[in-house]
Structures are given as structure tokens and as C-alpha cells.
Motif scaffolding. Structure first.
Motif, PDB file in Angstrom:
ATOM      1  N   ASN A  24       0.797  -1.227   0.000  1.00  0.00           N
ATOM      2  CA  ASN A  24       0.000   0.000   0.000  1.00  0.00           C
ATOM      3  C   ASN A  24       0.827   1.274   0.000  1.00  0.00           C
ATOM      4  OD1 ASN A  24       0.969  -0.258   2.592  1.00  0.00           O
ATOM      5  ND2 ASN A  24      -1.036  -0.531   3.557  1.00  0.00           N
ATOM      6  N   GLY A  25       2.142   1.184  -0.132  1.00  0.00           N
ATOM      7  CA  GLY A  25       2.968   2.385  -0.221  1.00  0.00           C
ATOM      8  C   GLY A  25       2.870   3.030  -1.594  1.00  0.00           C
ATOM      9  N   ARG A  26       3.182   4.336  -1.672  1.00  0.00           N
ATOM     10  CA  ARG A  26       3.112   5.069  -2.935  1.00  0.00           C
ATOM     11  C   ARG A  26       4.493   5.630  -3.270  1.00  0.00           C
ATOM     12  NH1 ARG A  26       0.637   9.556  -2.769  1.00  0.00           N
ATOM     13  NH2 ARG A  26       0.460   9.735  -0.503  1.00  0.00           N
ATOM     14  N   TRP A  27       4.919   5.433  -4.501  1.00  0.00           N
ATOM     15  CA  TRP A  27       6.178   5.965  -5.014  1.00  0.00           C
ATOM     16  C   TRP A  27       5.822   7.137  -5.921  1.00  0.00           C
ATOM     17  CZ3 TRP A  27      10.553   3.054  -3.517  1.00  0.00           C
ATOM     18  CH2 TRP A  27      10.275   1.781  -2.994  1.00  0.00           C
ATOM     19  N   GLN A  28       6.223   8.366  -5.525  1.00  0.00           N
ATOM     20  CA  GLN A  28       5.844   9.543  -6.299  1.00  0.00           C
ATOM     21  C   GLN A  28       7.012  10.524  -6.366  1.00  0.00           C
ATOM     22  OE1 GLN A  28       2.329  11.050  -4.244  1.00  0.00           O
ATOM     23  NE2 GLN A  28       1.030  10.424  -5.960  1.00  0.00           N
ATOM     24  N   ALA A  29       7.473  10.786  -7.577  1.00  0.00           N
ATOM     25  CA  ALA A  29       8.441  11.853  -7.833  1.00  0.00           C
ATOM     26  C   ALA A  29       9.595  11.857  -6.845  1.00  0.00           C
ATOM     27  CB  ALA A  29       7.729  13.213  -7.807  1.00  0.00           C
ATOM     28  N   GLY A  30      10.223  10.710  -6.692  1.00  0.00           N
ATOM     29  CA  GLY A  30      11.383  10.631  -5.818  1.00  0.00           C
ATOM     30  C   GLY A  30      11.069  10.554  -4.340  1.00  0.00           C
ATOM     31  N   ARG A  31       9.818  10.304  -3.977  1.00  0.00           N
ATOM     32  CA  ARG A  31       9.429  10.126  -2.570  1.00  0.00           C
ATOM     33  C   ARG A  31       8.660   8.816  -2.433  1.00  0.00           C
ATOM     34  NH1 ARG A  31      11.893  13.289   1.037  1.00  0.00           N
ATOM     35  NH2 ARG A  31      10.192  12.845   2.499  1.00  0.00           N
ATOM     36  N   LEU A  32       8.834   8.224  -1.270  1.00  0.00           N
ATOM     37  CA  LEU A  32       8.080   7.028  -0.923  1.00  0.00           C
ATOM     38  C   LEU A  32       7.183   7.367   0.257  1.00  0.00           C
ATOM     39  CD1 LEU A  32       7.346   4.032  -0.813  1.00  0.00           C
ATOM     40  CD2 LEU A  32       9.467   3.631   0.477  1.00  0.00           C
ATOM     41  N   HIS A  33       5.893   7.153   0.120  1.00  0.00           N
ATOM     42  CA  HIS A  33       4.925   7.448   1.175  1.00  0.00           C
ATOM     43  C   HIS A  33       4.360   6.128   1.705  1.00  0.00           C
ATOM     44  CE1 HIS A  33       5.030  11.684  -0.013  1.00  0.00           C
ATOM     45  NE2 HIS A  33       4.978  11.239  -1.271  1.00  0.00           N
ATOM     46  N   LEU A  34       4.547   5.899   2.987  1.00  0.00           N
ATOM     47  CA  LEU A  34       4.119   4.657   3.620  1.00  0.00           C
ATOM     48  C   LEU A  34       3.106   4.956   4.718  1.00  0.00           C
ATOM     49  CD1 LEU A  34       7.601   2.953   3.985  1.00  0.00           C
ATOM     50  CD2 LEU A  34       5.661   1.928   2.797  1.00  0.00           C
ATOM     51  N   PRO A  35       1.957   4.279   4.719  1.00  0.00           N
ATOM     52  CA  PRO A  35       1.031   4.407   5.844  1.00  0.00           C
ATOM     53  C   PRO A  35       1.586   3.673   7.063  1.00  0.00           C
ATOM     54  CG  PRO A  35       0.234   2.774   4.306  1.00  0.00           C
ATOM     55  CD  PRO A  35       1.451   3.371   3.686  1.00  0.00           C
ATOM     56  N   PRO A  36       0.966   3.821   8.231  1.00  0.00           N
ATOM     57  CA  PRO A  36       1.415   3.050   9.397  1.00  0.00           C
ATOM     58  C   PRO A  36       1.456   1.557   9.082  1.00  0.00           C
ATOM     59  CG  PRO A  36      -0.189   4.715  10.047  1.00  0.00           C
ATOM     60  CD  PRO A  36      -0.152   4.711   8.545  1.00  0.00           C
ATOM     61  N   TYR A  37       2.554   0.924   9.446  1.00  0.00           N
ATOM     62  CA  TYR A  37       2.767  -0.508   9.176  1.00  0.00           C
ATOM     63  C   TYR A  37       2.604  -0.824   7.695  1.00  0.00           C
ATOM     64  CZ  TYR A  37       2.123  -0.458  14.204  1.00  0.00           C
ATOM     65  OH  TYR A  37       2.224  -0.155  15.539  1.00  0.00           O
ATOM     66  N   GLY A  38       2.995   0.130   6.853  1.00  0.00           N
ATOM     67  CA  GLY A  38       2.807  -0.020   5.423  1.00  0.00           C
ATOM     68  C   GLY A  38       3.930  -0.789   4.751  1.00  0.00           C
ATOM     69  N   VAL A  39       3.625  -1.246   3.543  1.00  0.00           N
ATOM     70  CA  VAL A  39       4.536  -2.054   2.733  1.00  0.00           C
ATOM     71  C   VAL A  39       4.610  -1.449   1.343  1.00  0.00           C
ATOM     72  CG1 VAL A  39       4.946  -4.339   1.723  1.00  0.00           C
ATOM     73  CG2 VAL A  39       3.929  -4.145   4.014  1.00  0.00           C
ATOM     74  N   ALA A  40       5.829  -1.335   0.815  1.00  0.00           N
ATOM     75  CA  ALA A  40       5.996  -0.835  -0.541  1.00  0.00           C
ATOM     76  C   ALA A  40       6.986  -1.718  -1.286  1.00  0.00           C
ATOM     77  CB  ALA A  40       6.499   0.611  -0.535  1.00  0.00           C
ATOM     78  N   ILE A  41       6.669  -2.041  -2.533  1.00  0.00           N
ATOM     79  CA  ILE A  41       7.562  -2.814  -3.400  1.00  0.00           C
ATOM     80  C   ILE A  41       7.521  -2.161  -4.771  1.00  0.00           C
ATOM     81  CG2 ILE A  41       8.119  -5.057  -4.389  1.00  0.00           C
ATOM     82  CD1 ILE A  41       6.648  -6.383  -2.103  1.00  0.00           C
ATOM     83  N   ALA A  42       8.718  -1.932  -5.344  1.00  0.00           N
ATOM     84  CA  ALA A  42       8.792  -1.314  -6.663  1.00  0.00           C
ATOM     85  C   ALA A  42       9.888  -1.975  -7.479  1.00  0.00           C
ATOM     86  CB  ALA A  42       9.054   0.187  -6.541  1.00  0.00           C
ATOM     87  N   ARG A  43       9.819  -1.779  -8.774  1.00  0.00           N
ATOM     88  CA  ARG A  43      10.833  -2.307  -9.678  1.00  0.00           C
ATOM     89  C   ARG A  43      11.774  -1.182 -10.090  1.00  0.00           C
ATOM     90  NH1 ARG A  43       7.757  -4.636 -12.997  1.00  0.00           N
ATOM     91  NH2 ARG A  43       8.176  -6.832 -12.573  1.00  0.00           N
ATOM     92  N   CYS A  44      13.060  -1.517 -10.198  1.00  0.00           N
ATOM     93  CA  CYS A  44      14.055  -0.591 -10.730  1.00  0.00           C
ATOM     94  C   CYS A  44      14.785  -1.265 -11.879  1.00  0.00           C
ATOM     95  CB  CYS A  44      15.050  -0.180  -9.652  1.00  0.00           C
ATOM     96  SG  CYS A  44      14.562   1.308  -8.757  1.00  0.00           S
TER      97      CYS A  44
END
Length: 558
Positions: free
Chosen positions: A528-548
Motif C-alpha cells: 500500500n505504499g506510494r512511489w511519487q516523484a522521488g518520494r516514498l509514502h508509507l502508511p502506518p505498518y505499510g509495505v511498498a515494493i517497486a521495480r528498478c
């Protein structure tokens, strides 16, 4: 080519990155109404297990046993205890599991047997029998006291006086679990024959109980500690086992030679595997030593993630230390099993689905294979039992300071609206708590937002990403309680590079992140994390996965 296709290409290494679902047979499903789970009950639930998107099952002991330690005291390595069914039932289970794409691994308790095993009956009869030296026997000291000060995991001396031989025998666990003498070549050959019996029946691997206990060292006293430490069964200041440095009673160099013999046997059966349980103060180094070089265990796991510590600093330190030591070895990680309080309680996440989702994402994004204990996918908390309800000998011995292992062994709840959660038509061997009924499989099965379906979705997602299954790992420094890591599968296609961020804080976090990071379209809802314009936004106990991009270095300034 996805990770599942790679499994097909490298079928002999299916275990590398596999997810193994641990079944405690007594508590999974009772088919005949006697209150005890059995092999036919497991067969009845194989479709459910397959629906989780796991790769294999691990069966805790179902062998013939007096059940003093509920099957970890084996009286016949080749027999199925009648309470669980028959050998024919086991063969049917293997066939049915394989038909669903599930591998079958079984517990093997090699360091000790039951005192009712025929080998021990003969060994204790006299000092002159052919099996006289099959167990660890020693003379009393001059004053009649035990040969050493070694302590049993279950409390008290690890030596028991036997009046038939007028000697002491070693038992690292219960008095009724005498230790085999692995210095005797006949014992090693006999144990390997017992393992071969199950290989010939089609099992795909073995979970090896307390595998670092197979050999002992010189009969010398262990030195003391200045304070109790976290022991094999958890933080136990009431148990004198934790008062010693265990230098001579386990984890001896000679054990490596036995593991090499065991691996040579497994190599005769391509596609089989082994995962060893390591209980030791220096468990990470032991895991590394036991799995390095390709000629010992395939995998090992320890109790490092089975204690109460779960803060991101501890997790980061544990995982980075493992990576620094293991080399070409392979870890297997678990957050729960039949010996420790359930993770939902132990890691303070009861009724906190967000935390439980974070913990499953943490476990399933690390490098290594994974063991999931039955009921974790439902978020079951530790059951609160009275002394009168306990069956575990350790709990009964150490009550009330330690309440034993029964709280994580209560029956699996299948239905919220039936007596005993539809586990059994009869009175179950341990009670089904009311709070477990509200988390029953039937209640979560059709709920798209349930923890059960979060497990299903994330496991399916993981299968499709080779970096999460077999890739290397690199950990970035912690920042604001966010654990950041990369998983990379380099080289020829498929190559993949994924960034993972796990927020262990109850507060939202916003961190700098690579501009090249792109969200994964197939990510499940818990990511549920968001990757936006060089920032990563994570909610409480959030998880983010992205490809590079896989072929170039990308800065992650966190």
C-alpha cells in the motif's frame, strides 16, 4: 519467464526460496471423531493448503510413539502411530499432495529416541548386548553424582541413572528420550537406513529436529553463565538450562561429518531436501556452517525470529548478520512453530491486521526459504489455557512461570458456527478457544479483506517474481523505523531488481526514494505504499515494493 517456470527448469532445487506450510497433525483435522487430528484429516484439507499458494507441507511427527513429548519421542521410525492412521494413509497423502503440486517433507528426530524404542530396550538390558553402545552411557562420578553438570532442555540433569546397567544415560530432553550415540558407526548406518525408508516412500525432504544435538563432546562440565539467556524454549529464567554455556553437550564439530553422510544419502534421491532446526546461542554461525559448501544441509533455521524481539533494529541486525556469514549457504526463516507462542501474541499484533500483514510481508521478502505454521494465515493468537488443560510436559513442569507450548498447538478452527470449530466431532485433545472461532477459515475464506486472503494474494504474487524467490539481498540503513532492502536476480533472463520498504512504525512515513522506481501492477492490496516523484509514502505498518532497472545502480538515499 516467471518464478514458477524457473521451478520447472530447476526442479531439483525447488526448495530454494520455497514456502513450506507446517502441519501439526494432532491439531489440524480429525477425521474419525476421537479428538486427535490424523493423516486422513490432512488429506481432506489438501485443497485448502494448495489454495494458500505454498510449495510444500512439513508434517510434525506421526510416528509410533508413547507420546510423552507428542511424537518427538519415537518408538518406531518406520511406523505410523495408530492415532494418526496407517502407512497406507501416509502413502495416499503423498500421492494426493503431489497431485496438487505440493511437496511433502516430514520431521525426523535423529538425535534421540523414546525409551520404548527396541534399540534402547536392548541397550539398557546389559553392558554386553550388541546394542550396548548405541546410546550415550557413562559411569557415575566417585560420589555417585552424574558424569557432568549438563542440563536437560526440559529442566534438571541431562543424565538419568539406570539400575540395570548401573550407569547414567544422556537425555538432552525428557528422561524418556535417551540420546543416541553417533560416535558408533552402527548407529549412523541404522539412522541413515531409517531415513532411506521414507525416501523410498516418496517423501521430498526432511525437517530435522534439534539437529545440532546429535553429537556430544568430552564429558566435561559446561562453564556457567552470569545470567540466564534466551534458551531453546524461549526466555526462561526459571530453567537452569539457560545458566550454562553449552560448550560440550551439543553443536560439536563431529556433527558435520554426520551431516555430510546424510547429504550424500539425499543426493541419491534427486530433488529431495533437508532443513535443520538449530537451537544454539551462536545460531547464525551454526546455520552458516551447517549449510555452506553444498555437502551438508540444504537449509537451516534457528530461533532468532521466534523470540519476542521484533523491532526493526533487531530484525535489521539479525538479517544483515546472517547475510554476512552464510556465504553459499541457504537460510530458512520462520516466525512461528509448535514450540513458541503464536506470533500474533508474541509480536503484539492481536486484532491488528495491519501489523500481521506487515509481518507476513517482512517474512516473505527476505532471502531464503520460509516455514509458515498452521494458523498463522488466520492470525490466531496464543490460546490461554489453565494448568488443568495443559498436556505439554514442559508447561506442567515449569508452571506458572512458563505455560508451555500448548497455547500454540490448539486445534485449527475451520468453521465459526460449529462445536470445536469443525475440527472434530468429539472432544478435542486441547480446547478450541472462543476467540479462535471468530478467526476460523470459513469466516475468512470469502472475505477479500481477510488476513487469509492477504496470505493467498501475497504468496501468489511472490511466486511470479524471481527476485523474491531466489534473488540476492542487499539491506539499506534503517531510517525512521523503515526497513529497506533490495532483492536482485541478476544475470541472464529473467533478471529483476525489486525495492522493498517495510514501515514498522505506527506513524506514516515519507522518505526519499529512487526516481526510477516504478510500482508493480500485479502487487496485492497489502502493498500500500506510494512511489511519487522521488518520494516514498508509507502508511502506518505499510509495505511498498517497486521495480528498478536491473542493469544499473540506483541510489536510494534513505
Amino acid at each position: 519467464m516467471n518464478a514458477q517456470q524457473i521451478y520447472g527448469r530447476q526442479g531439483q532445487e525447488w526448495w530454494r526460496g520455497a514456502v513450506i506450510y507446517q502441519i501439526y497433525p494432532r491439531s489440524f483435522m480429525d477425521s474419525n471423531g476421537d479428538g486427535i487430528g490424523d493423516l486422513p484429516g490432512i488429506i481432506d484439507k489438501l485443497d485448502y493448503i494448495a489454495s494458500l499458494n505454498v510449495d510444500a507441507i512439513w508434517l510434525s511427527p506421526f510416528f509410533t510413539s508413547p507420546m510423552k513429548d507428542f511424537g518427538y519421542d519415537v518408538a518406531d521410525y518406520r511406523g505410523v502411530d495408530p492415532m494418526f492412521g496407517t502407512l497406507a494413509d501416509f502413502d495416499r497423502l503423498v500421492e494426493a499432495a503431489h497431485a496438487r503440486g505440493l511437496k511433502v517433507t516430514i520431521d525426523q528426530v535423529l538425535s534421540h529416541t523414546s525409551d520404548q524404542h527396541p534399540w534402547f530396550t536392548e541397550s539398557r538390558a546389559s553392558r554386553d548386548t550388541p546394542k550396548a553402545d548405541w546410546y550415550v552411557w557413562a559411569e557415575a562420578r566417585a560420589d555417585g553424582s552424574p558424569p557432568t553438570n549438563w542440563q536437560s532442555v526440559f529442566g534438571g540433569s541431562a543424565w538419568q541413572w539406570d539400575t540395570r546397567r548401573c550407569q547414567y544415560y544422556l537425555h538432552n530432553f525428557l528422561v524418556s528420550q535417551p540420546d543416541l550415540n553417533f560416535r558408533n558407526p552402527e548407529v549412523v548406518e541404522a539412522i541413515l537406513d531409517e531415513v532411506r525408508f521414507w525416501l523410498d516412500r516418496g517423501v521430498d525432504g526432511f525437517r530435522l529436529d534439534a539437529i545440532n544435538f546429535c553429537t556430544h563432546g568430552e564429558l566435561r562440565d559446561n562453564p556457567p553463565r552470569h545470567e540466564a539467556v534466551e534458551s531453546f524454549l524461549g526466555t526462561r529464567p526459571d530453567n537452569p538450562y539457560g545458566f550454562q554455556q553449552h560448550l560440550y553437550d551439543k553443536t560439536q564439530p563431529e556433527n558435520l561429518a554426520f551431516l555430510e553422510r546424510l547429504r550424500a544419502l539425499l543426493d541419491e534421491y534427486p530433488g529431495t531436501t533437508s532443513v535443520g532446526e538449530v537451537g544454539d546461542d551462536d545460531s547464525l554461525n551454526v546455520m552458516a556452517a551447517y549449510t555452506q559448501g553444498g555437502n551438508r544441509l540444504h537449509m537451516a533455521y534457528s530461533f532468532d525470529l521466534l523470540g519476542e524481539r521484533h523491532d526493526p533494529e533487531f530484525l535489521h541486525r539479525t538479517m544483515t548478520a546472517m547475510e554476512a556469514r552464510i556465504g553459499d549457504g541457504w537460510p530458512c526463516w520462520a516466525l512461528g512453530n509448535h514450540d513458541v507462542p503464536r506470533v500474533a501474541t508474541r509480536w503484539r499484533a492481536e486484532d491488528d491486521t495491519a501489523r500481521l500483514r506487515l509481518y507476513l510481508a517482512f517474512l516473505l521478502t527476505q532471502r531464503g526459504s520460509v516455514c509458515l505454521y498452521q494458523g498463522e494465515e488466520l492470525g490466531l493468537p496464543e490460546a490461554e489455557l489453565t494448568l488443568e488443560q495443559l498436556a505439554d510436559p514442559a508447561g506442567i513442569t515449569f508452571w506458572p512461570a512458563y505455560k508451555g507450548r500448548d497455547g500454540c498447538r490448539t486445534p485449527q478452527p475451520w468453521c465459526a458456527d460449529t462445536r470445536h470449530g469443525d475440527f472434530s466431532r468429539g472432544e478435542p485433545w486441547l480446547p478450541v478457544p472462543d476467540e479462535h472461532l471468530g478467526l476460523a477459515m470459513g469466516r475468512q475464506d470469502d472475505d477479500p479483506d481477510s488476513l487469509l486472503n492477504a496470505y493467498r494474494a501475497f504468496l501468489a504474487f511472490r511466486r511470479e517474481h524471481v527476485a523474491l524467490v531466489k534473488g540476492d539481498v542487499h539491506y539499506h540503513p534503517l531510517r525512521e523505523e523503515v526497513l529497506c532492502l533490495e532483492r536482485r536476480h541478476p544475470g541472464r533472463a529473467p533478471s529483476e531488481r525489486l525495492l522493498v520498504a517495510l514501515n514498522f512504525s505506527a506513524k506514516p512515513r515519507s522518505l526519499p526514494a529512487p526516481r526510477e522506481a516504478s510500482p508493480l501492477e500485479d502487487a496485492p492490496a497489502l502493498v500500500n505504499g506510494r512511489w511519487q516523484a522521488g518520494r516514498l509514502h508509507l502508511p502506518p505498518y505499510g509495505v511498498a515494493i517497486a521495480r528498478c532497472p536491473a542493469g544499473e545502480e540506483v541510489a536510494w538515499d534513505v
